[in-house]
Design an enzyme around this catalytic site. Structure first.
Site, mmCIF file in Angstrom:
data_model
loop_
_atom_site.group_PDB
_atom_site.id
_atom_site.type_symbol
_atom_site.label_atom_id
_atom_site.label_comp_id
_atom_site.label_asym_id
_atom_site.label_seq_id
_atom_site.Cartn_x
_atom_site.Cartn_y
_atom_site.Cartn_z
ATOM 1 N N HIS A 137 -2.021 -21.728 11.781
ATOM 2 C CA HIS A 137 -2.316 -21.988 10.368
ATOM 3 C C HIS A 137 -1.101 -21.945 9.448
ATOM 4 C CE1 HIS A 137 -4.726 -22.493 6.843
ATOM 5 N NE2 HIS A 137 -4.505 -21.279 6.374
ATOM 6 N N ASP A 192 -0.323 -25.392 15.571
ATOM 7 C CA ASP A 192 -0.437 -26.637 14.807
ATOM 8 C C ASP A 192 0.491 -27.714 15.362
ATOM 9 O OD1 ASP A 192 -1.497 -24.498 13.300
ATOM 10 O OD2 ASP A 192 -1.221 -25.607 11.440
ATOM 11 N N HIS A 200 -7.709 -20.438 14.727
ATOM 12 C CA HIS A 200 -6.758 -21.123 13.851
ATOM 13 C C HIS A 200 -6.265 -20.227 12.721
ATOM 14 C CE1 HIS A 200 -4.614 -24.243 11.794
ATOM 15 N NE2 HIS A 200 -5.240 -23.910 10.679
ATOM 16 N N ASN A 209 -8.178 -25.867 9.858
ATOM 17 C CA ASN A 209 -8.653 -26.175 8.502
ATOM 18 C C ASN A 209 -8.444 -27.644 8.135
ATOM 19 O OD1 ASN A 209 -5.774 -25.463 8.379
ATOM 20 N ND2 ASN A 209 -5.981 -25.745 6.173
ATOM 21 N N HIS A 210 -7.509 -28.328 8.806
ATOM 22 C CA HIS A 210 -7.281 -29.748 8.527
ATOM 23 C C HIS A 210 -8.300 -30.645 9.217
ATOM 24 C CE1 HIS A 210 -3.401 -29.965 6.275
ATOM 25 N NE2 HIS A 210 -3.389 -28.704 6.659
#
Length: 608
Positions: free
Chosen positions: A387, A177, A290, A238-239
């Site tokens: 994540h 990330d 991710h 997920n973002h």
């Protein structure tokens, strides 16, 4: 034309700014120019000819440096033709100021639709200067072209991309990330190197949100993808969804940077998010994604329920993953594409099994046996996922706290599972920051299953834009710009100096001493659970060797003081830790004797 020519930017009130170093600025005052008298010279420049100017350097006092013979325009850049200088010192000052200029030029999209390495590097350099007016660097038309070109490449890639790096001298950089922290991306490239024929990059997603420069991060990575589509791989996090970006900052960031065109640019980004692949397999050995593992759709209910499922979830395969329709802007809570949710939102657990999270959470928990089964059935040796950062792991007892930037979560006969996080001193837009390391993994043949981890060591807080989005209030907040300290890539044993004890100065000019990697006030120590923890070295009241001789000059005096205080703190921490260990061991032995009902001493020391 023999006179020197300097690029400058036009300002108001008849003034022209030439570069600048901090508060030092070179200004040319328009006293005599007839601005309407514009003509083309033989070189094709627009020239304001026949004008004479006086130039001064503003360094706390005015100093005349000489005459300026004329002004000319090349594209949108105003330039000055200097005829003479009063002194060589003044000439050097002007040239120094001009060489450090931070003015912006808007990038143009190539006419042949083929960007070059120089174009990408120019884009990064321009964005690095953190312009308040984002469109002065990237116009909507250029962003539109860049996103469309990248999307046309991404949509042709499978859900799980194959990264073929079998050459002996090739290597793969895996990145976790980034969360909108553009400085971390720049320092990653600076120290790990740019993508090349021999160096691959795999990014595990979550490029945006929680940081003020998610758009910068995402667009730069798209540019690299367009330039080197078979060397740079961008996975989805997920973002990269409407659900997250609409509440966690990215949507407001884009609207702030593009004004009334912000909604259009934001929707273009959403369209691109949908085409990002979900996973990668590196050299038929390493699986990256991710979130994590996922269920099989062959033997599971497709409906989500508040009640616990009666049937046991089955672990999914790479074949299951290949069938997912990924082009959904938000991961579903049920249906045939729920694997998309699993891949983006799932987390490892110490407990065996594959179970859904609670009703209000998304994704799955999977245990060590699932990791082992997945590696074995896929004939792989390593999983690197992302994540989870220090904010998530801080309240968990199962795994490491992620302050070191990575965590070894599962170890089995077939291989290992790591969690990787690359945003340092996270989160950027929160008062509570974790002073964590941002780390990337390096994989090199023939031992791809044994990654090396390198830290982007941040001395000082990550630099924040002058205009930062407060995602909670969705208001534009003007904040200060803390100095960005020296950044360097080090091994995992080199830890962050972002948090110093009270009373310890961080303003030591190590660079002047030739020291690019100064020692940290944080150390990684073993904890009682068999893992590691990041511990800050304390400041102690009495320091051997102080005070220093008064004739010791800077920066040596500050550096010596820094080292002596650090050594004293380490000695104090070591001595107190040994006492604590002895007390702790004594208590364990006493409890063991009591439980065994025997007076003999129990030897709990580790085996040699």
């Amino acid at each position: 034309m023999e006179s020197p020519v300097y690029g400058v930017t036009h300002t108001s009130n008849g003034l022209v700014q030439i570069g600048g170093l901090g508060a030092e600025r070179t200004m040319v005052e328009d006293k005599y120019a007839e601005m309407e008298a514009v003509s083309k010279n033989e070189d094709g420049w627009n020239e304001l000819g026949g004008s004479v100017f006086e130039a001064t350097v503003d360094t706390g006092h005015e100093e005349q440096i000489g005459r300026v013979e004329g002004l000319m325009f090349e594209d949108d850049c105003l330039v000055v033709v200097a005829d003479e200088f009063e002194s060589e010192d003044c000439q050097g000052e002007v040239q120094k100021s001009l060489s450090s200029s931070t003015f912006q030029h808007s990038l143009s999209w190539p006419l042949d639709d083929r960007i070059t390495l120089e174009w990408v590097q120019g884009m990064m350099s321009a964005l690095e200067q953190s312009p308040v007016d984002f469109q002065s660097v990237l116009s909507v038309s250029v962003v539109d072209k860049l996103i469309d070109t990248a999307t046309s490449i991404l949509c042709k890639e499978p859900n799980c991309v194959a990264v073929d790096c079998h050459g002996e001298d090739s290597r793969v950089v895996v990145v976790g990330d980034i969360r909108g922290q553009f400085r971390d991306l720049l320092n990653l490239f600076e120290h790990a190197g740019f993508p090349s024929d021999k160096q691959f990059y795999v990014f595990n997603g979550n490029y945006v949100d929680r940081g003020s420069r998610g758009l910068d991060v995402f667009l730069v990575l798209l540019a690299w993808k367009v330039l080197m589509p078979c060397r740079v791989y961008l996975l989805r996090g997920n973002h990269e969804s409407k659900y997250c970006t609409s509440v966690l900052g990215f949507e407001v960031e884009v609207e702030t940077k593009f004004g009334n065109q912000g909604e259009y640019v934001y929707n273009k980004c959403l369209d691109c998010f949908k085409e990002l692949p979900l996973a990668s397999i590196i050299a038929n050995c390493v699986y990256t994604t991710h979130g994590g593992l996922f269920r099989s759709m062959c033997a599971t209910s497709l409906r989500r329920s508040k009640r616990k499922r009666e049937e046991r979830l089955e672990l999914g395969s790479l074949q299951d993953l290949s069938k997912v329709q990924r082009s959904l802007i938000d991961a579903p809570d049920e249906g045939p594409n729920i694997i998309l949710t699993d891949v983006l939102w799932s987390d490892p657990s110490k407990e065996d099994g594959l179970v859904e999270k609670s009703f209000r959470e998304r994704g799955l928990w999977w245990g060590p046996e699932c990791t082992e089964d997945f590696l074995k059935q896929s004939n792989l040796k390593l999983i690197i996922r992302s994540h989870e950062g220090p904010d998530v792991r801080a309240d968990q007892d199962e795994f490491g706290d992620m302050l070191s930037g990575y965590s070894l979560d599962h170890v089995g006969e077939s291989g290992k599972l790591y969690t990787l996080f690359s945003a340092s001193d996270y989160p950027q837009l929160d008062e509570k920051r974790y002073n964590n390391e941002g780390v990337y993994a390096l994989l090199e043949p023939p031992n791809l299953e044994f990654p090396s981890f390198y830290s982007l060591k941040a001395v000082g807080r990550t630099k924040v834009d002058p205009c930062v989005v407060d995602a909670a209030d969705k208001d534009l907040v003007v904040v200060g710009e803390p100095d960005l300290g020296l950044m360097s890539a080090t091994g995992v044993t080199s830890l962050s100096q972002t948090s110093l004890p009270s009373g310890i100065s961080s303003e030591v000019n190590f660079e002047a001493l030739g020291i690019s990697n100064p020692p940290s006030w944080s150390v990684m120590l073993a904890d009682d659970a068999g893992g590691t923890q990041l511990v800050q070295v304390p400041k102690v009241p009495v320091v051997e060797g102080l005070p220093l001789p008064s004739d010791l000059q800077e920066p040596h005096q500050a550096a010596y003081k820094y080292f002596l205080e650090l050594i004293a703190g380490l000695k104090h921490m070591l001595s107190t830790r040994e006492v604590d260990d002895q007390v702790h061991e004594s208590a364990i032995q006493k409890r063991a004797r009591h439980q065994m009902g025997t007076p003999q001493e129990v030897n709990l020391k580790p085996e040699e």
